[in-house]
Design a protein around this motif. Structure first.
Motif, PDB file in Angstrom:
ATOM      1  N   THR A   1       0.832  -1.204   0.000  1.00  0.00           N
ATOM      2  CA  THR A   1       0.000   0.000   0.000  1.00  0.00           C
ATOM      3  C   THR A   1       0.868   1.257   0.000  1.00  0.00           C
ATOM      4  OG1 THR A   1      -1.754  -1.159   1.187  1.00  0.00           O
ATOM      5  CG2 THR A   1      -1.809   1.236   1.237  1.00  0.00           C
ATOM      6  N   MET A   2       1.944   1.248   0.792  1.00  0.00           N
ATOM      7  CA  MET A   2       2.841   2.401   0.831  1.00  0.00           C
ATOM      8  C   MET A   2       3.501   2.646  -0.529  1.00  0.00           C
ATOM      9  SD  MET A   2       4.759   1.988   4.504  1.00  0.00           S
ATOM     10  CE  MET A   2       3.889   2.264   6.052  1.00  0.00           C
ATOM     11  N   ALA A   3       3.835   1.569  -1.228  1.00  0.00           N
ATOM     12  CA  ALA A   3       4.563   1.701  -2.497  1.00  0.00           C
ATOM     13  C   ALA A   3       3.644   1.990  -3.679  1.00  0.00           C
ATOM     14  CB  ALA A   3       5.368   0.430  -2.759  1.00  0.00           C
ATOM     15  N   TYR A   4       2.454   1.356  -3.684  1.00  0.00           N
ATOM     16  CA  TYR A   4       1.612   1.431  -4.889  1.00  0.00           C
ATOM     17  C   TYR A   4       0.209   1.967  -4.620  1.00  0.00           C
ATOM     18  CZ  TYR A   4       5.264  -1.683  -6.620  1.00  0.00           C
ATOM     19  OH  TYR A   4       6.470  -2.227  -6.976  1.00  0.00           O
ATOM     20  N   GLY A   5      -0.155   2.150  -3.349  1.00  0.00           N
ATOM     21  CA  GLY A   5      -1.499   2.618  -3.038  1.00  0.00           C
ATOM     22  C   GLY A   5      -2.428   1.463  -2.719  1.00  0.00           C
ATOM     23  N   ALA A   6      -3.536   1.819  -2.032  1.00  0.00           N
ATOM     24  CA  ALA A   6      -4.510   0.803  -1.633  1.00  0.00           C
ATOM     25  C   ALA A   6      -5.237   0.237  -2.848  1.00  0.00           C
ATOM     26  CB  ALA A   6      -5.511   1.408  -0.648  1.00  0.00           C
ATOM     27  N   HIS A   7      -5.479  -1.067  -2.822  1.00  0.00           N
ATOM     28  CA  HIS A   7      -6.254  -1.750  -3.874  1.00  0.00           C
ATOM     29  C   HIS A   7      -5.624  -1.610  -5.259  1.00  0.00           C
ATOM     30  CE1 HIS A   7      -8.977  -2.168  -0.670  1.00  0.00           C
ATOM     31  NE2 HIS A   7      -9.682  -1.064  -0.828  1.00  0.00           N
ATOM     32  N   SER A   8      -4.315  -1.459  -5.299  1.00  0.00           N
ATOM     33  CA  SER A   8      -3.631  -1.360  -6.580  1.00  0.00           C
ATOM     34  C   SER A   8      -3.521  -2.730  -7.234  1.00  0.00           C
ATOM     35  CB  SER A   8      -2.231  -0.776  -6.369  1.00  0.00           C
ATOM     36  OG  SER A   8      -1.468  -1.648  -5.541  1.00  0.00           O
ATOM     37  N   ASP A   9      -3.124  -2.719  -8.505  1.00  0.00           N
ATOM     38  CA  ASP A   9      -2.926  -3.992  -9.199  1.00  0.00           C
ATOM     39  C   ASP A   9      -1.823  -4.804  -8.517  1.00  0.00           C
ATOM     40  OD1 ASP A   9      -4.881  -3.322 -11.012  1.00  0.00           O
ATOM     41  OD2 ASP A   9      -3.476  -2.542 -12.511  1.00  0.00           O
ATOM     42  N   ALA A  10      -0.813  -4.105  -8.002  1.00  0.00           N
ATOM     43  CA  ALA A  10       0.276  -4.802  -7.318  1.00  0.00           C
ATOM     44  C   ALA A  10      -0.232  -5.549  -6.090  1.00  0.00           C
ATOM     45  CB  ALA A  10       1.355  -3.800  -6.902  1.00  0.00           C
TER      46      ALA A  10
ATOM     47  N   CYS B   1      -0.165 -14.314  -5.494  1.00  0.00           N
ATOM     48  CA  CYS B   1       1.071 -15.068  -5.229  1.00  0.00           C
ATOM     49  C   CYS B   1       0.994 -15.774  -3.878  1.00  0.00           C
ATOM     50  CB  CYS B   1       2.270 -14.134  -5.270  1.00  0.00           C
ATOM     51  SG  CYS B   1       2.653 -13.470  -6.905  1.00  0.00           S
ATOM     52  N   MET B   2       0.435 -15.104  -2.884  1.00  0.00           N
ATOM     53  CA  MET B   2       0.324 -15.705  -1.561  1.00  0.00           C
ATOM     54  C   MET B   2      -0.679 -16.860  -1.561  1.00  0.00           C
ATOM     55  SD  MET B   2       2.542 -14.423   0.373  1.00  0.00           S
ATOM     56  CE  MET B   2       3.632 -13.002   0.470  1.00  0.00           C
ATOM     57  N   ALA B   3      -1.749 -16.720  -2.326  1.00  0.00           N
ATOM     58  CA  ALA B   3      -2.710 -17.820  -2.439  1.00  0.00           C
ATOM     59  C   ALA B   3      -2.059 -19.030  -3.099  1.00  0.00           C
ATOM     60  CB  ALA B   3      -3.924 -17.369  -3.243  1.00  0.00           C
ATOM     61  N   PHE B   4      -1.247 -18.771  -4.134  1.00  0.00           N
ATOM     62  CA  PHE B   4      -0.522 -19.863  -4.779  1.00  0.00           C
ATOM     63  C   PHE B   4       0.458 -20.508  -3.797  1.00  0.00           C
ATOM     64  CE2 PHE B   4       3.290 -21.257  -7.136  1.00  0.00           C
ATOM     65  CZ  PHE B   4       2.717 -22.251  -7.913  1.00  0.00           C
ATOM     66  N   ALA B   5       1.153 -19.678  -3.005  1.00  0.00           N
ATOM     67  CA  ALA B   5       2.088 -20.204  -2.008  1.00  0.00           C
ATOM     68  C   ALA B   5       1.362 -21.056  -0.976  1.00  0.00           C
ATOM     69  CB  ALA B   5       2.814 -19.046  -1.319  1.00  0.00           C
ATOM     70  N   LEU B   6       0.160 -20.668  -0.610  1.00  0.00           N
ATOM     71  CA  LEU B   6      -0.633 -21.448   0.344  1.00  0.00           C
ATOM     72  C   LEU B   6      -0.923 -22.835  -0.204  1.00  0.00           C
ATOM     73  CD1 LEU B   6      -2.361 -21.775   2.899  1.00  0.00           C
ATOM     74  CD2 LEU B   6      -4.229 -20.618   1.699  1.00  0.00           C
ATOM     75  N   VAL B   7      -1.293 -22.905  -1.484  1.00  0.00           N
ATOM     76  CA  VAL B   7      -1.561 -24.204  -2.106  1.00  0.00           C
ATOM     77  C   VAL B   7      -0.301 -25.065  -2.094  1.00  0.00           C
ATOM     78  CG1 VAL B   7      -2.200 -25.366  -4.247  1.00  0.00           C
ATOM     79  CG2 VAL B   7      -3.398 -23.291  -3.562  1.00  0.00           C
ATOM     80  N   VAL B   8       0.835 -24.464  -2.427  1.00  0.00           N
ATOM     81  CA  VAL B   8       2.097 -25.212  -2.456  1.00  0.00           C
ATOM     82  C   VAL B   8       2.433 -25.743  -1.067  1.00  0.00           C
ATOM     83  CG1 VAL B   8       4.581 -25.018  -2.834  1.00  0.00           C
ATOM     84  CG2 VAL B   8       2.983 -23.959  -4.448  1.00  0.00           C
ATOM     85  N   VAL B   9       2.263 -24.908  -0.055  1.00  0.00           N
ATOM     86  CA  VAL B   9       2.575 -25.330   1.316  1.00  0.00           C
ATOM     87  C   VAL B   9       1.698 -26.503   1.726  1.00  0.00           C
ATOM     88  CG1 VAL B   9       2.405 -24.651   3.738  1.00  0.00           C
ATOM     89  CG2 VAL B   9       3.501 -23.130   2.092  1.00  0.00           C
TER      90      VAL B   9
END
Length: 490
Positions: free
Chosen positions: A351-360, A367-375
């Protein structure tokens, strides 16, 4: 005689009802303190800065669990002693008191706001562990019912506080804190449980890292933390709508518990995994309203996840470890708290770097959801890791023992010991010693409790092992825990 059932359904006893109310007050305080008050009372602060201030709550909670883990190694530490409870009450009251000052127009510096949030996290960790320990002390017929019903009721209390006039909201939070600590004191003093067990450092069956559990707690926590920041940055209206979904999320677990349905923790987590990941995948391609709905589903999954894991932690503390729950639970809870902290920190940085609700932000969450599946794929075993009742399925596969649904945990343990004693023709004194051995007690402890000589204790222990054809205490403990008992018609 009515033995805990009404019309075939398990009855909630007076102490369980009181404890559920106290735990619900804690959840109500937590929801208002952690996600609502500063979302309402510091709206003039930039979103990214507000996220950073709120981050200290979750840092405090993780630090609190770590501190409680080390405090639990001391035999003198007891969360129900008045000074400890008073400390928890003070920590819980700092944040709503600060909100009152903000409402009165008092300028509170940002460092003070950060310190207040940190203290609120520390207090939340202490009260969480204390209430889970209460769950092990009172005669609960269903641990998932206790944890889930408390959380659902806490969500309702949050809604009550959030919908009153703004100036009264911190007052409601203060009332919840007072009620929770007061009921905690009452229930902690009157509970039976395993409060007299030795400290964690003197026991063989203490907590150990398990690769099937802790990585998933961290991964789930990260995804949940990201979702809560999304709601937090969307404004108080979305926070209110999102947190209301705590009620159906925990309510589903409560309904299963009331219906007498036992579902393994890995089954629940896999269902919640699917819901959470699908919601995260849908958000980048959805309208604003659908994004809010997806976030609400994740919040409901979080409520169900917390309810089940809290019940699992208490269950393991009561049966697999030979210490009070408050000495063992922090070591497990710290992982989910760290995950939530990391998720909130990542979202704050984005949020600090790109703003709230940004594409980033959306990409990070994907990416975190994908990491959760992998874990989950890497660390969850292919077979069921935990039996439906929450204990580890470490033994050989096969039919599970019949567990009487109307018995408390203590009564079930005593019935199993009695059944073993009857089958293997143990004497009354051997039966007494069997119960101590099945709890992990050593010969010196048994000698002091039964006031008999060391030679007599060792003689009885040798006789028990010989009759059962068992050669280690751990195998005896596993044998008693897995011993089948039959349902008795009342």
């Amino acid at each position: 005689m009515n033995d805990g059932k009404i019309a075939g359904k398990p009855r909630i006893g007076a102490m369980e009802l009181l404890a559920t109310g106290g735990f619900a007050c804690f959840f109500g305080w937590m929801f208002v303190s952690y996600y609502w008050l500063f979302a309402v009372f510091i709206q003039d602060v930039p979103v990214a800065e507000r996220d950073g201030i709120q981050l200290f709550v979750f840092a405090g909670m993780a630090l609190g669990y770590l501190a409680l883990h080390f405090a639990g190694k001391s035999a003198r530490f007891d969360p129900f002693h008045l000074p400890v409870l008073a400390t928890g009450a003070v920590l819980a009251l700092l944040l709503p008191t600060t909100a009152v000052l903000l409402d009165l127009g008092v300028a509170v510096p940002v460092p003070v706001l950060c310190a207040v949030n940190l203290d609120a996290g520390l207090g939340g960790a202490l009260l969480t562990v204390s209430w889970l320990d209460v769950g092990s002390r009172i005669k609960l017929q269903s641990l998932p019912r206790f944890t889930s019903l408390s959380m659902a009721a806490g969500g309702a209390l949050f809604a009550l506080a959030a919908l009153v006039p703004e100036s009264l909201q911190p007052v409601f939070c203060i009332i919840y804190a007072f009620l929770s600590v007061g009921l905690l004191r009452f229930a902690g003093e009157r509970g039976e449980g395993n409060a007299d067990a030795p400290p964690a450092g003197s026991c063989k069956n203490t907590w150990e890292f398990t690769r099937e559990i802790e990585p998933s707690l961290v991964a789930f926590g990260i995804v949940f933390g990201l979702t809560f920041v999304y709601l937090f940055n969307s404004g108080s209206q979305d926070v209110l709508v999102g947190l209301l979904f705590v009620v159906p999320g925990a309510g589903i677990i409560a309904a299963l518990a009331f219906a007498g349905r036992s579902v393994g923790i890995t089954v629940i987590q896999r269902v919640l995994l699917c819901i959470t990941v699908l919601a995260c995948l849908s958000m980048p391609f959805a309208t604003e309203g659908v994004q809010l709905a997806c976030s609400c589903l994740v919040v409901a999954s979080w409520a169900a996840f917390v309810s089940v894991n809290y019940a699992f932690i208490v269950k393991k503390g009561m049966h697999r470890w030979d210490t009070p729950v408050f000495r063992q639970a922090p070591a497990r809870l710290v992982f989910s708290a760290l995950g939530f902290l990391v998720g909130w920190a990542v979202a704050t940085g984005t949020t600090m770097a790109y703003g709230a609700h940004s594409d980033a932000f959306m990409i990070v969450r994907l990416c975190m959801a994908f990491a959760l599946v992998v874990v989950v794929m890497l660390f969850f075993p292919s077979a069921e890791h935990h039996a439906p009742d929450g204990t580890a399925a470490d033994g050989p596969s096969g039919p599970q023992p019949v567990v009487p649904s109307n018995l408390t945990e203590k009564e079930l343990f005593e019935r199993r010991c009695a059944a073993v004693a009857e089958l293997y023709q143990l004497s009354p004194r051997e039966t007494d010693i069997l119960q101590f051995l099945a709890k992990g007690r050593n010969a010196a402890y048994i000698q002091s409790k039964l006031t008999i000589s060391p030679h007599t204790v060792k003689s009885h222990i040798y006789s028990i092992y010989r009759k059962l054809d068992i050669h280690s205490q751990q195998k005896l403990m596993d044998f008693v825990e897995e011993f089948p008992v039959e349902e008795q018609q009342k």
